[in-house]
Design an enzyme around this catalytic site. Structure first.
Site, PDB file in Angstrom:
ATOM      1  N   GLU A 180       0.765  -1.093   0.145  1.00  0.00           N
ATOM      2  CA  GLU A 180       0.112  -0.197  -0.240  1.00  0.00           C
ATOM      3  C   GLU A 180       0.361   1.275   0.142  1.00  0.00           C
ATOM      4  O   GLU A 180       0.490   2.076  -0.205  1.00  0.00           O
ATOM      5  CB  GLU A 180      -1.034  -0.109   1.130  1.00  0.00           C
ATOM      6  CG  GLU A 180      -1.851  -1.297   1.194  1.00  0.00           C
ATOM      7  CD  GLU A 180      -1.662  -2.399   1.271  1.00  0.00           C
ATOM      8  OE1 GLU A 180      -0.517  -2.572   1.532  1.00  0.00           O
ATOM      9  OE2 GLU A 180      -2.355  -2.948   1.934  1.00  0.00           O
ATOM     10  N   PHE A 217     -11.214  -7.486  14.162  1.00  0.00           N
ATOM     11  CA  PHE A 217     -10.155  -7.946  13.399  1.00  0.00           C
ATOM     12  C   PHE A 217      -9.946  -6.789  12.227  1.00  0.00           C
ATOM     13  O   PHE A 217     -10.480  -6.048  11.911  1.00  0.00           O
ATOM     14  CB  PHE A 217     -10.574  -8.976  12.224  1.00  0.00           C
ATOM     15  CG  PHE A 217      -9.912  -9.326  11.585  1.00  0.00           C
ATOM     16  CD1 PHE A 217      -8.363 -10.182  11.506  1.00  0.00           C
ATOM     17  CD2 PHE A 217      -9.440  -9.380  10.255  1.00  0.00           C
ATOM     18  CE1 PHE A 217      -7.739 -10.386  11.360  1.00  0.00           C
ATOM     19  CE2 PHE A 217      -8.890 -10.066   9.278  1.00  0.00           C
ATOM     20  CZ  PHE A 217      -7.683 -10.396  10.108  1.00  0.00           C
ATOM     21  N   GLN A 218      -9.063  -6.473  11.974  1.00  0.00           N
ATOM     22  CA  GLN A 218      -8.486  -5.410  11.484  1.00  0.00           C
ATOM     23  C   GLN A 218      -8.835  -4.217  11.290  1.00  0.00           C
ATOM     24  O   GLN A 218      -9.513  -3.408  10.566  1.00  0.00           O
ATOM     25  CB  GLN A 218      -8.585  -5.965   9.581  1.00  0.00           C
ATOM     26  CG  GLN A 218      -7.965  -7.122   8.970  1.00  0.00           C
ATOM     27  CD  GLN A 218      -7.637  -7.146   8.451  1.00  0.00           C
ATOM     28  OE1 GLN A 218      -8.131  -6.865   6.869  1.00  0.00           O
ATOM     29  NE2 GLN A 218      -6.335  -7.988   7.426  1.00  0.00           N
ATOM     30  N   MET A 261      24.286   8.443   1.733  1.00  0.00           N
ATOM     31  CA  MET A 261      24.319   9.526   2.042  1.00  0.00           C
ATOM     32  C   MET A 261      24.687   9.420   3.470  1.00  0.00           C
ATOM     33  O   MET A 261      25.158  10.183   4.075  1.00  0.00           O
ATOM     34  CB  MET A 261      22.819  10.140   1.563  1.00  0.00           C
ATOM     35  CG  MET A 261      22.455  11.798   2.326  1.00  0.00           C
ATOM     36  SD  MET A 261      23.927  12.944   1.247  1.00  0.00           S
ATOM     37  CE  MET A 261      23.247  13.604  -0.138  1.00  0.00           C
ATOM     38  N   LYS A 307     -17.912  -0.861   6.424  1.00  0.00           N
ATOM     39  CA  LYS A 307     -18.036  -1.609   5.030  1.00  0.00           C
ATOM     40  C   LYS A 307     -19.458  -1.377   5.251  1.00  0.00           C
ATOM     41  O   LYS A 307     -20.168  -1.659   4.181  1.00  0.00           O
ATOM     42  CB  LYS A 307     -18.068  -3.000   6.024  1.00  0.00           C
ATOM     43  CG  LYS A 307     -17.641  -3.896   5.024  1.00  0.00           C
ATOM     44  CD  LYS A 307     -16.981  -5.454   5.188  1.00  0.00           C
ATOM     45  CE  LYS A 307     -17.065  -6.517   4.233  1.00  0.00           C
ATOM     46  NZ  LYS A 307     -16.625  -7.144   3.951  1.00  0.00           N
TER      47      LYS A 307
HETATM   48  C1  LIG Z   1      12.795   5.042   4.784  1.00  0.00           C
HETATM   49  C2  LIG Z   1      14.183   6.118   5.295  1.00  0.00           C
HETATM   50  N1  LIG Z   1      14.926   5.398   5.699  1.00  0.00           N
HETATM   51  C3  LIG Z   1      15.899   6.276   6.128  1.00  0.00           C
HETATM   52  C4  LIG Z   1      16.567   7.137   5.502  1.00  0.00           C
HETATM   53  C5  LIG Z   1      17.746   7.516   6.185  1.00  0.00           C
HETATM   54  N2  LIG Z   1      18.709   7.616   4.923  1.00  0.00           N
HETATM   55  C6  LIG Z   1      18.940   9.109   3.990  1.00  0.00           C
HETATM   56  S1  LIG Z   1      20.140   8.522   2.587  1.00  0.00           S
HETATM   57  C7  LIG Z   1      20.172   7.216   2.677  1.00  0.00           C
HETATM   58  C8  LIG Z   1      20.920   6.460   2.226  1.00  0.00           C
HETATM   59  C9  LIG Z   1      20.528   5.387   0.656  1.00  0.00           C
HETATM   60  O1  LIG Z   1      20.550   4.711   0.302  1.00  0.00           O
HETATM   61  P1  LIG Z   1      21.061   4.552  -0.993  1.00  0.00           P
HETATM   62  O2  LIG Z   1      19.776   4.467  -1.283  1.00  0.00           O
HETATM   63  O3  LIG Z   1      21.868   3.161  -1.399  1.00  0.00           O
HETATM   64  O4  LIG Z   1      21.826   5.579  -1.879  1.00  0.00           O
HETATM   65  P2  LIG Z   1      22.896   7.121  -1.914  1.00  0.00           P
HETATM   66  O5  LIG Z   1      23.087   8.054  -1.352  1.00  0.00           O
HETATM   67  O6  LIG Z   1      23.868   5.733  -1.826  1.00  0.00           O
HETATM   68  O7  LIG Z   1      22.623   7.157  -3.352  1.00  0.00           O
HETATM   69  C10 LIG Z   1      19.527   6.700   4.289  1.00  0.00           C
HETATM   70  C11 LIG Z   1      19.447   5.445   5.058  1.00  0.00           C
HETATM   71  C12 LIG Z   1      15.669   8.004   4.748  1.00  0.00           C
HETATM   72  N3  LIG Z   1      15.120   8.707   3.961  1.00  0.00           N
HETATM   73  N4  LIG Z   1      14.446   7.142   4.643  1.00  0.00           N
END
Ligand SMILES: Cc1ncc(C[n+]2csc(CCOP(=O)(O)OP(=O)(O)O)c2C)c(N)n1
Ligand SMILES: [Mg+2]
Lengths: 162, 561
Positions: B49, B111-112, B475, B161
């Site tokens: 979802e 439920f749900q 990042m 529902k």
């Molecule tokens: C749902 C979620 N969890 C954690 C983060 C924290 N976060 C920001 S950037 C990042 C790294 C993302 O890794 P990747 O998709 O490999 O991208 P890259 O920076 O390597 O290009 C994380 C863990 C986030 N932004 N969103």
């Protein structure tokens, strides 16, 4: 920046969930609530919420705007100034030993409040007034021993122009 | 006409000209699905979802219309929360319909059952639990109206529902009128005249535009206004495409990973005309130092955005499009060359910042992620719709792909939600079947909603996924490198699936490039296949995004390559 107390009065849709939208806004945005009063107005579809908050100027501005943005808030007004009447009510259960009974009644008389329940060891006093009056009364009664206290927090209404 | 609740929903969808919705069925919405299948409204069956909401979000941004999704109660509803929060932060118009247990069971821990209205209250523009069939039509109409008007946003409608099964005498409704909701579209003319006066006095003005310009479809008006006044333009991440990236007045993006010149302009301008922005901390850096020499004009439809983070000289509440039209008409028809001469010193300074500190990276004998995005830009001639995941991939997409039109850069800006890009691409592809839609992804993020590859294949939506595979949550690793002495705690993606095989397992096409000379052929091939494709680019592992403003530092204090 100094914090100031503000009273907001708002008309809201009288529906389930509206109060939690308002209180959720305060907790979610880290605004402070000192007191909050809600009840239906003369129009059963509309309730009035009166809320007292303390914040610095820019935050007060945000609070008013954010409340206004809630879809269920019909109208909001800052009633902090002298152009509105403010009243609060309190029920005070005070210990009433024999040697204090007369004194308590004298105070009740001076403050023009009412004894609404009498027991062998207590009075319950009903008082309305502005915050200052209620605090002054509480100060005078404190030495006798306040057993229980319920305060409404202020209500406010804009004075009508003549 | 006697209709049941499910049929009323379909009628309203038709009235709102909704041709496609995104969703996932379950017990509480079987009845609605039964009616949906009989109707002409198309349905894209997602695999989670969250994917449905991001897809509706991508659809909304690419089409400029309201995106719609449909999910069941309980877990179906809770799975939408991240998607709703992302749309809320970016002001994207959505209507999310969730099923709910029958009214007589509400509050019984049935439920749900979950209180989704309670859960989503702080991350929707508004939400409703429909208690009675008599309210359903009005609530649905209000939901669409609220989602798209004023400052747009997601609206959730929770339908028990029994309400969906109950019947009602349906007649089409007149216009919605909400006594407590009246967005201000018309700006105050006095305030506008003051802006014109400031512009006439300014020596070093800039325009700072954001997502609001795109939402109010005001890119044309912004471009006209900037050219007429010869004021250079920067945008937030959300504003990319609001002003042509190929225009000489373009400064590049502002903010934590903004261009050197855009951020320097912010520090040195004497007037900042900001439009449809909310001064996010990723834009301002240290707020006290932000545009410290400038008078700030702030135009926004949402009064709460104004003076929330930044003090302003001239606040203007109004619709971006109407306001920019008015402003342009108030600008004296002075000779643009004359204006250019007046601005020359400022424009020269900007040119110098640009030429001494351009966006740059070092070419090495290994694929650089920036190079992949550059090539993607060239091969698609800047015409593709780009969605992104979150992290370095997102910033490189923002920096190295240049956007000339609105609705072509689709990213989770405010929430920064990993897993956004692929489902958003699916939604954008539904909105624009003839466009090339590319998700610029990271190896980490793509795994957060990779299951939507099945959706793309099943619904014949030929989205392209470009993975900038650095083997890291890049990042976060970059922050660890710069601010935590290279302690790479839990950011290495030591194990990742083989994305080529994974693509094939989904029935899509998988391609890989490991050498710089393979980048172009892989992109050319991948972009031309009329099927969903994953392209896995094995890139330099420890490349950083520059410029970078450390969190909380003044925006002019950038770490550079
Ligand atoms: C749902 C979620 N969890 C954690 C983060 C924290 N976060 C920001 S950037 C990042 C790294 C993302 O890794 P990747 O998709 O490999 O991208 P890259 O920076 O390597 O290009 C994380 C863990 C986030 N932004 N969103
Ligand atoms: Mg990565």
């Amino acid at each position: 920046m100094p914090e100031e107390k503000h009273i907001f009065s708002m008309l809201v849709d009288n529906q389930p969930g509206v109060l939690s939208r308002v209180s959720g806004l305060f907790s979610g945005r880290n605004f402070n609530i000192e007191s909050l009063v809600v009840a239906e107005t003369i129009d059963p579809l509309v309730s009035r919420i009166t809320i007292v908050t303390k914040a610095n100027k820019p935050v007060v501005e945000q609070i008013e705007k954010q409340l206004n943005k809630l879809i269920n808030v019909i109208k909001i007004r800052d009633l902090t100034g002298p152009e509105s009447v403010k009243r609060e009510m309190a029920l005070i259960c005070v210990r009433a030993k024999a040697e204090h009974r007369a004194e308590i009644l004298r105070i009740v008389d001076i403050f023009r409040c009412k004894v609404v329940d009498v027991g062998r060891r207590h009075y319950i006093i009903e008082v309305t007034g502005d915050e200052g009056k209620i605090s002054a009364l509480l100060n005078l009664l404190k030495p006798m021993g306040i057993k229980k206290l319920a305060r409404t927090g202020p209500l406010a209404l804009l004075r009508e122009p003549d | 006409m006697k209709l049941n609740g499910s049929q009323i929903l379909i009628e309203v969808l038709k009235e709102e000209k909704v041709s496609t919705i995104f969703g996932f069925p379950g017990g509480a919405v079987i009845g609605i699905y039964d009616e949906l299948a009989k109707s002409e409204v198309e349905h894209v069956l997602v695999r989670h979802e969250q994917g449905a909401v991001h897809a509706a979000d991508g659809y909304a941004r690419a089409s400029g219309r309201v995106g719609v999704c449909l999910v069941t109660s309980g877990p179906g509803a809770t799975n939408t929360v991240t998607g709703i929060a992302s749309a809320f932060m970016d002001s994207i118009p959505l209507v999310v319909i969730s099923g709910q247990v029958p009214t007589n069971l509400i509050g019984n821990d049935a439920f749900q059952e979950v209180d989704i209205v309670g859960i989503t209250r702080p991350c929707t523009k508004h939400n409703y639990l429909v208690q009675h069939i008599n309210d359903l039509q009005r609530v649905l109409k209000e939901a669409f109206y609220l989602a798209r008007s004023g400052r747009p946003g997601p609206v959730l409608v929770d339908i028990p529902k029994d309400v969906a099964n109950d019947t009602f005498d349906f007649t089409p409704m007149e216009d919605i009128n909400l006594k407590s909701y009246n967005p201000t579209y018309q700006p105050n003319m006095w305030q506008l005249q003051k802006v014109i006066n400031l512009i006439e006095q300014a020596e070093r003005p800039i325009i700072f535009a954001g997502g609001g310009v795109i939402l109010s479809k005001a890119s044309g008006e912004l471009t006209e206004f900037a050219r007429k006044t010869q004021i250079p333009v920067t945008t937030s991440l959300m504003g990319l495409g609001a002003f042509p990236g190929s225009d000489p007045l373009w400064l590049g993006m502002i903010g934590m990973h903004g261009t050197y010149r855009a951020n320097m302009c912010t520090g040195h301008c004497d007037l900042m005309v900001s439009i449809g922005v909310r001064f996010d901390d990723r834009v301002t850096g240290k707020t006290d130092a932000f545009a410290a020499q400038a008078k700030i004009v702030h135009i926004d439809i949402d009064p709460t955005s104004i003076r929330k983070n930044i003090p302003v000289t001239i606040p203007i509440v109004g619709d971006c499009k109407i306001t920019l039209e008015r402003l342009s008409s108030l600008v004296k028809k002075s000779d643009p060359n004359h204006l250019k001469r007046r601005r020359q010193k400022w424009l020269d300074q900007i040119e110098e910042w640009k030429s001494t500190r351009p966006l740059a990276y070092k070419q090495e004998n290994i694929i650089k992620p920036q190079y992949v995005v550059e090539k993607l830009y060239q091969l698609t001639k800047g015409q593709a719709i780009i969605t992104t995941e979150v992290g370095q991939n997102q910033m490189w997409a923002a920096q190295y792909y240049h956007f000339d039109q609105p609705g072509h850069f689709i990213t989770s800006g405010g929430l920064g939600c990993m897993g956004f890009g692929l489902p958003a691409a699916i939604g954008a592809q539904v909105a624009c079947p003839d466009k090339l839609v590319v998700d610029v992804a990271g190896d980490g993020s793509i795994q957060m909603n990779i299951q939507e590859m099945a959706t793309a294949v099943q619904s014949c939506l030929p989205v392209k996924v470009v993975i900038l595979n650095n083997g890291y949550l890049g990042m976060v690793r970059q922050w660890q490198e710069l601010f935590y002495e290279k302690r790479y705690a839990c950011t290495s993606m030591d194990y990742a699936p083989d994305f080529v095989k994974l693509a094939e397992a989904y029935g899509a096409v998988g391609l890989r490039a490991t050498q710089p000379e393979e980048v172009e052929p892989v992109l050319s091939e991948g972009l031309s296949v009329p099927k969903p494709v994953i392209m896995d680019f094995v890139v330099a592992k420890e490349e950083n995004v520059y410029p970078m403003v450390p969190a909380g530092a003044p925006i002019t204090e950038m770490l550079l390559v």
